[in-house]
Scaffold this active site. Structure first.
Site, mmCIF file in Angstrom:
data_model
loop_
_atom_site.group_PDB
_atom_site.id
_atom_site.type_symbol
_atom_site.label_atom_id
_atom_site.label_comp_id
_atom_site.label_asym_id
_atom_site.label_seq_id
_atom_site.Cartn_x
_atom_site.Cartn_y
_atom_site.Cartn_z
ATOM 1 N N ALA A 288 0.843 -1.209 0.000
ATOM 2 C CA ALA A 288 0.000 0.000 0.000
ATOM 3 C C ALA A 288 0.873 1.254 0.000
ATOM 4 C CB ALA A 288 -0.939 -0.011 1.201
ATOM 5 N N ASP A 289 1.941 1.242 0.790
ATOM 6 C CA ASP A 289 2.891 2.360 0.793
ATOM 7 C C ASP A 289 3.565 2.513 -0.562
ATOM 8 O OD1 ASP A 289 2.761 3.545 3.324
ATOM 9 O OD2 ASP A 289 4.049 2.037 4.221
ATOM 10 N N VAL A 290 4.056 1.412 -1.105
ATOM 11 C CA VAL A 290 4.809 1.468 -2.356
ATOM 12 C C VAL A 290 3.929 1.976 -3.497
ATOM 13 C CG1 VAL A 290 6.006 0.086 -4.107
ATOM 14 C CG2 VAL A 290 6.484 -0.288 -1.681
ATOM 15 N N GLY B 20 3.378 5.622 -3.245
ATOM 16 C CA GLY B 20 4.541 6.334 -3.756
ATOM 17 C C GLY B 20 4.567 6.400 -5.271
#
Length: 420
Positions: free
Chosen positions: A184-186, A189
């Site tokens: 989810a973070d990647v 980004g």
């Protein structure tokens, strides 16, 4: 790090002020750095990015001792300069404002409202730099009933629905399961990067910067992709299928005699060829399995029959035989397998860069292969405050005496200079 403005890369000459930490923002800014931008990472003196302490494992120094540089931090912070500034101090905030006046892009992931209280919000900085592209990354966005909430990858995977689709069914002993990396973070980004590049193109035509509001939650909902639209189309809530596919069969892991392997049959011709290799032409001739739609409807009958067949040969033999017949298949690799794979070596996905603490450092390479403006690996992830002096001298014209005063007051941290 005596020089950051490499002439190489499509974004050479671009100045990025990185006020982000953890993973989503640093992933975005690392790619900007790979593409040639000068990235100034602002960190807290003495502590730095939270992920510096997220270990073990930690990078070993030349004597074999833990250096305090975590693998987590190293994964998303190459091609950046580390500048340690205490933004809680008025002098520190002034330094960041002055850097923002010169920046093309600013990326931050503070809680909603935090930077406004510090005079580092978009409206304040826009008045100083009308061309600034300011990207705010947050858990739930700048608006809506959840805007005040903190967002973490695991939480977002659960709230955003992907965990409801990942893992084996309850009847097979499964539970909702997160992905094994901070996806989810990647992905947030990556979406942030796309927005920044689009905003840069807009600025090249108009001269105007803009504000980008992007959240982990929105991005997670966006990349539900086919499963999300399937729900919106049918109204049926999909369940967990383990390694199976909701609309393609057989597309799953299958047990061989020695270990599991992947069979990814994407069309009816491939299913016919699989059955030929497997000595199971009767399955290809069965009207219950003739088309992919038939196989999806009848997966509960077909998949157990296939598993009875696949256990008769070793995985390596299946892969060899099926590849020769043009049937997509492959192994289930662990990370030792991945990073020793000749394809990884051939594609430059494992790189080695010099590092001031360990001498050298292995990292994952960029997947971007560009014929005219290739990515460059100019700098290892910096040690905390390694570039404070150089950046503040070069961009703001601070003297040695001024730096010494700010350091003595605790406003800035002057780390050991990095390799250049």
């Amino acid at each position: 790090m005596s020089e950051q403005n490499s002439p190489h890369g499509p974004l050479a000459g671009l100045l990025v002020l990185d006020l982000s930490r953890i993973l989503a923002g640093p992933t975005c800014t690392q790619i900007l750095g790979d593409l040639g931008a000068e990235v100034i990472k602002i960190e807290r003196p003495m502590r730095g990015d939270d992920t510096r302490g997220w270990g073990p494992p930690f990078l070993k120094d030349t004597s074999g001792q833990d250096s305090g540089e975590s693998a987590y931090y190293l994964s998303s912070n190459r091609n950046k300069a580390s500048v340690a500034i205490d933004m809680a101090a008025p002098e520190g905030r002034t330094l960041i404002q002055r850097l923002a006046e010169k920046a093309d892009v600013l990326v931050e992931n503070f809680k909603v409202g935090d930077l406004k209280r510090r005079g580092l919000d978009y409206d304040t900085l826009k008045a100083r730099n009308g061309g600034l592209i300011y990207c705010s990354i947050s858990g739930f966005g700048q608006t809506g009933p959840y805007a005040h909430r903190a967002g973490y990858d695991f939480l977002i995977q659960g709230m955003g629905g992907i965990m409801s689709l990942t893992g084996f069914p309850d009847e097979d002993g499964g539970t909702p399961t997160k992905a094994g990396v901070g996806i989810a973070d990647v992905m947030c980004g990556m979406y942030a990067l796309s927005g920044i590049l689009a905003a840069l193109h807009h600025r090249s035509r108009t001269g105007n910067g803009q504000y980008i509001d992007i959240s982990l939650f929105d991005c997670q909902v966006a990349w539900l992709i086919n499963q999300g639209v399937a729900y919106l189309t049918s109204g049926d809530v999909p369940g967990r299928l383990g390694n199976g596919h909701p609309t393609i069969v057989p597309y799953d892991t299958f047990p061989a005699r020695d270990k599991n392997f992947i069979l990814a049959v994407g069309n009816d011709g491939q299913f016919q060829r699989f059955c030929d290799v497997a000595g199971a032409r009767h399955l290809a001739a069965d009207p219950s399995f003739a088309t992919n739609a038939d196989r999806v409807r009848n997966r509960q009958a077909l998949v157990p029959l296939l598993r009875q067949i696949t256990v008769t040969r070793d995985a390596g033999q299946w892969i060899c035989d099926l590849e020769a017949a043009g049937v997509p298949c492959g192994p289930v690799n662990d990370l030792a397998d991945v990073f020793s794979d000749p394809q990884v070596a051939a594609r430059g996905m494992r790189i080695t860069v010099p590092h001031p603490v360990s001498g050298s450092l292995d990292l994952i390479g960029s997947p971007l292969n560009m014929s005219e403006t290739p990515v460059t690996y100019r700098f290892a992830p910096p040690t905390l405050g390694a570039d404070t002096g150089d950046i503040l001298k070069r961009h703001l014209g601070l003297s040695g005496d001024e730096l010494a005063h700010l350091s003595a007051e605790g406003v800035v941290g002057l780390g050991s200079p990095a390799l250049s």
